[in-house]
Design an enzyme around this catalytic site. Structure first.
Site, mmCIF file in Angstrom:
data_model
loop_
_atom_site.group_PDB
_atom_site.id
_atom_site.type_symbol
_atom_site.label_atom_id
_atom_site.label_comp_id
_atom_site.label_asym_id
_atom_site.label_seq_id
_atom_site.Cartn_x
_atom_site.Cartn_y
_atom_site.Cartn_z
ATOM 1 N N TYR B 131 0.899 -1.190 0.011
ATOM 2 C CA TYR B 131 -0.086 -0.037 0.037
ATOM 3 C C TYR B 131 0.822 1.137 -0.001
ATOM 4 O O TYR B 131 0.852 2.201 -1.025
ATOM 5 C CB TYR B 131 -1.065 -0.139 1.165
ATOM 6 C CG TYR B 131 -2.384 -0.864 0.978
ATOM 7 C CD1 TYR B 131 -2.463 -1.853 0.417
ATOM 8 C CD2 TYR B 131 -3.458 -0.325 1.802
ATOM 9 C CE1 TYR B 131 -3.484 -2.486 0.243
ATOM 10 C CE2 TYR B 131 -4.562 -0.907 1.758
ATOM 11 C CZ TYR B 131 -4.621 -2.045 1.016
ATOM 12 O OH TYR B 131 -5.958 -2.649 0.757
ATOM 13 N N GLU B 251 -11.698 -5.098 8.607
ATOM 14 C CA GLU B 251 -10.682 -5.216 9.760
ATOM 15 C C GLU B 251 -11.045 -4.704 11.152
ATOM 16 O O GLU B 251 -10.583 -4.726 11.814
ATOM 17 C CB GLU B 251 -9.211 -4.696 9.118
ATOM 18 C CG GLU B 251 -8.057 -5.553 9.319
ATOM 19 C CD GLU B 251 -7.053 -4.963 10.139
ATOM 20 O OE1 GLU B 251 -6.314 -5.536 11.075
ATOM 21 O OE2 GLU B 251 -6.773 -3.819 9.834
ATOM 22 N N SER B 392 -2.530 6.907 10.884
ATOM 23 C CA SER B 392 -2.085 7.502 12.233
ATOM 24 C C SER B 392 -3.208 8.063 12.960
ATOM 25 O O SER B 392 -4.200 8.158 12.402
ATOM 26 C CB SER B 392 -1.338 8.613 11.821
ATOM 27 O OG SER B 392 -1.854 9.692 11.044
#
Lengths: 389, 407
Positions: B131, B251, B392
């Protein structure tokens, strides 16, 4: 001690900055850490001697400049900024500091060697069961003939692996004896060093002493209990570590700012995002606050003001918090690059982590302040002139 | 709704016990010792564990039955993660079974499913995630690795050129699922495709990145005119961003990493009992007692939030929003770091000696401090990335600001 003039301090700061900026940097630190057995530069140490830096705070009789902890801290802040690897703090502040403070005239001669760069030193005081507590000593220097026989174990300390002379605390006689400081050659028989890098790559060692034979002249000064002197010595170490951290945190904040100005995401520099700007501002405010707090404590110590010990504890609390925030944010704001061994952000993070913990972390010093009953009202809580203590 | 929780299903407790028993029986003494010391595992050691899970049918337990899984509910999946975490089992390497597997069984061709799913379910193939790129981190959609379609004697294919970074375990991977740009003219999200690339293809170079813990976990991967058969495209060309988003949503609840935190909290208590201050263990220190209590409050809150998300997922017709996942990611990663920091603060009593070499198999030096110290310090350093990887904390907050608050 003779205080340097403002001009002399300025000159010292400029010459140190010029030298470190030219010779040092993350790449050089890494090379020394990984490619040399000592983990630091012997050539660099020679230069420090030639520059007169090793004698900065040593008496003139030893070839020093008779400066104070403030002068030494100017050097250490510069070393911290450039990630210098040499054991300046263990040798000058702790080892030479102990000898200068307690040593007999004959023992004081060691200081001349230190100033020449011919004697590296380290202090081994903490033990596996002491933690940060400064009064827990189990090592014993039993009487043996005219001298002593040393047994005990000391916790890992940076610089101990390469020290020509170790300063080791131990109870004199038996487990109930007074605590003395002993000069032990690093290579003496019965000294076993477990050498390892610290988290920040600086090397050091934990030590086991098994029946190490010492002469009577190994004891620093007389047989009085030295716990108070050790406390004062560790306070000087604390403040010196703060000075080094101030240098490191300024550099960490600066390199993060530079990176964020050039790193572009979403079509603009990351430094243009307000959340990032505010974070950078907080990092820089903390740097300045900490520098001021450390400076104030240095003045209190060098002028032997009442309450100087509390000023040191306050500076350490401030410095520990600033170190954690600035080191952590240096990595965080660099993103993945902050995690790499390649960029300096990770090295500043680790250096600040180690300095934060040395000589007691922020929580520990906070507890010390509480114990000292130092919760004075704000008006009396100035870091420079405390009534308490 | 104020209450999202469903009534507790008692049959889940027997499943919990079954997972516990399996962990106890299948983690042998040698592996147990390495895990307790936090030593680096070899690929073979991971395979030993993951393949055992595969044979049991648990590796892809939360996959639907038609894809070869057990069709676990979200709660069952959570129990599995928690219990393997509690047991300190090896890391459940997510790239195959959690990430690309669901993409393949949802969007893949019958041939792709037949080729890849069995190896993922049995962990006989290793995957890595292509990615991030040097210029595309938080702004992933700006990625520039080019894939140009063509035809040669062997048929239709893509030629891939570019660079990926932070590629975890690329050095062990057989395959890479990769986001590539197939239409440079389109808007950033519109010109991306999802390709499966054989890591043995000529033109791929893997270069290690050493991280601050001195470990080798991540890599740079260079693609120099790599030929990828056109049948390795997932779904439609230029729809890759949709599959990437699906992967992320799929996920979601695992991101809280509850299992690892149960383990960390256990370790913290062990460290405090073993680390002395003034002759007394730190477990008797009021400061550390308070700190443990604070961390346990945070953990209990996070656990409750995860349960709430499961319940919302099961009772609501539509998928739980990414907002929940973003909040779990923020809180989970921060709490991981906070527990590891508490351990590091305690262990700093040993001078912060960092015996990174002790994490290598066969090291026979003398350890300092508690035996697990080097492993914990390594984990502390490594998990500084927890608030960076997978989006993040800053990006997660942007997601909530935009998605939930409409800002």
């Amino acid at each position: 001690m003779t205080a340097f003039s403002t001009e002399e301090r300025q000159l010292l700061s400029e010459s140190a900055e010029a030298w470190f900026a030219d010779r040092y940097g993350p790449e050089h630190s890494k090379k020394l850490s990984r490619d040399t057995e000592d983990g630091f530069g012997r050539e660099e140490w020679k230069t420090y001697a030639e520059m007169g830096w090793l004698g900065l705070a040593l008496p003139e009789a030893a070839g020093g400049s008779d400066g104070g902890l403030t002068e030494l801290s100017i050097l250490l802040a510069t070393a911290g900024k450039h990630l210098a690897m040499e054991p300046l703090l263990p040798t000058l502040v702790l080892g030479a500091g102990a000898v200068a403070q307690l040593g007999t005239p004959a023992q004081q001669e060691i200081l001349g060697k230190v100033a020449e760069g011919a004697c590296l030193m380290a202090l081994l005081h903490a033990e596996p069961a002491s933690g940060f507590a400064r009064d827990h000593v189990e090592a014993i220097a039993a009487r043996s003939g005219d001298g002593f026989k040393l047994d005990g174990a000391k916790t890992f300390a940076i610089g101990a692996h390469a020290a020509d002379l170790l300063v080791v605390s131990a109870r004199i006689g038996d487990a109930s004896g007074p605590v003395g400081l002993f000069l032990v050659p690093g290579k003496a028989e019965g000294v076993s060093l477990n050498v390892s890098p610290a988290m920040d790559g600086r090397k050091g060692a934990a030590a086991t002493f098994s029946g190490v034979s010492l002469g009577a002249d190994a004891l620093l000064g007389g047989e009085e209990d030295r716990l108070a002197a050790i406390d004062a010595l560790l306070d000087r170490g604390t403040l010196a570590a703060c000075a080094e951290a101030v240098g490191a945190m300024h550099a960490a904040a600066a390199t993060t700012l530079d990176y964020l100005k050039q790193r572009k995401q979403f079509g603009r520099a990351l430094s243009e995002f307000q959340v990032i700007q505010h974070r950078l501002v907080d990092m820089n405010i903390l740097c300045e606050e900490t520098r001021a707090a450390v400076h104030a404590a240095l003045t209190a110590v060098d002028e032997a003001r009442p309450g100087a010990a509390l000023a040191v504890a306050r500076a350490k609390v401030q410095c520990a918090r600033a170190s954690r925030f600035i080191g952590g944010q240096a990595v965080q704001l660099h993103g993945g690059m902050g995690m790499t061994d390649e960029l300096s952000a990770s090295h500043f993070y680790k250096r600040l982590s180690v300095l934060e913990a040395q000589f007691g972390d922020g929580e520990w010093h906070l507890r010390r302040l509480i114990a000292a009953g130092a919760q004075a009202p704000a008006s009396a809580a100035s870091t420079t002139g405390m009534a308490a203590g | 709704m104020f209450i999202n929780a469903l009534a507790r299903d008692p049959s889940l407790e027997s499943f919990r016990q079954e997972v516990r028993d399996f962990c106890a029986a299948r983690i042998g003494p040698e592996l147990r010792k390495k895990l307790d010391l936090g030593q680096h595992l070899t690929k073979e050691e991971y395979d030993g564990w993951l393949q055992a899970l595969g044979e049991k049918g648990w590796l892809g337990g939360n996959w639907p039955r038609e894809a070869g899984g057990q069709g676990w509910s979200a709660e069952e999946a959570a129990i599995f993660r928690e219990e393997t975490g509690r047991a300190g089992a090896p890391w459940l390497v997510p790239f195959g079974v959690t990430m690309v597997g669901p993409v393949i069984y949802t969007f893949g061709t019958p041939e792709q499913k037949a080729q890849h799913l069995p190896g993922i379910l049995k962990n006989t193939t290793w995957w890595c995630q292509g990615y991030s790129e040097p210029g595309s981190g938080s702004d992933l959609a700006s990625l520039r690795t080019r894939a140009v379609k063509g035809v040669d004697d062997d048929g239709a294919h893509y030629r891939v050129t570019g660079q990926k970074i932070w590629t975890t375990l690329a050095h062990w991977a057989d395959w890479c699922f990769c986001l590539v740009r197939t239409d440079p003219e389109a808007k950033p999200q519109k010109g991306i495709s999802f390709l499966l690339i054989d890591m043995k293809s000529p033109g791929i170079t893997v270069r290690p990145i050493i991280t601050l813990d001195m470990g080798h976990h991540v890599n740079e991967v260079f693609f120099d005119d790599v030929r990828v058969p056109a049948e390795n495209l997932i779904g439609e060309e230029n729809k890759g961003w949709d599959y990437a988003k699906f992967l992320l949503a799929n996920e979601r609840v695992g991101v809280a990493e509850l299992g690892s935190m149960v383990r960390y909290l256990d370790q913290l208590k062990g460290v405090l009992a073993k680390t002395m201050e003034g002759g007394k263990p730190l477990s008797e220190s009021p400061e550390f007692q308070r700190r443990v209590a604070e961390l346990e409050v945070q953990f209990a809150t996070l656990e409750a939030l995860v349960a709430d998300q499961h319940a919302a997922h099961q009772s609501a017709a539509d998928q739980p929003s990414l907002i929940g996942a973003a909040a779990l990611k923020i809180r989970g990663s921060e709490l991981q770091q906070a527990i590891l920091q508490a351990m590091t603060d305690a262990l700093a009593r040993h001078g912060l000696a960092y015996q990174a070499d002790a994490l290598m198999a066969g090291w026979n030096g003398e350890l300092m401090g508690p035996a697990e110290m080097a492993g914990i310090l390594a984990e502390h350093l490594h998990r500084r990335a927890a608030t960076i990887y997978g989006g993040s904390s800053e990006i997660q907050r942007n997601i909530i600001a935009k998605g939930a608050l409409g800002l």
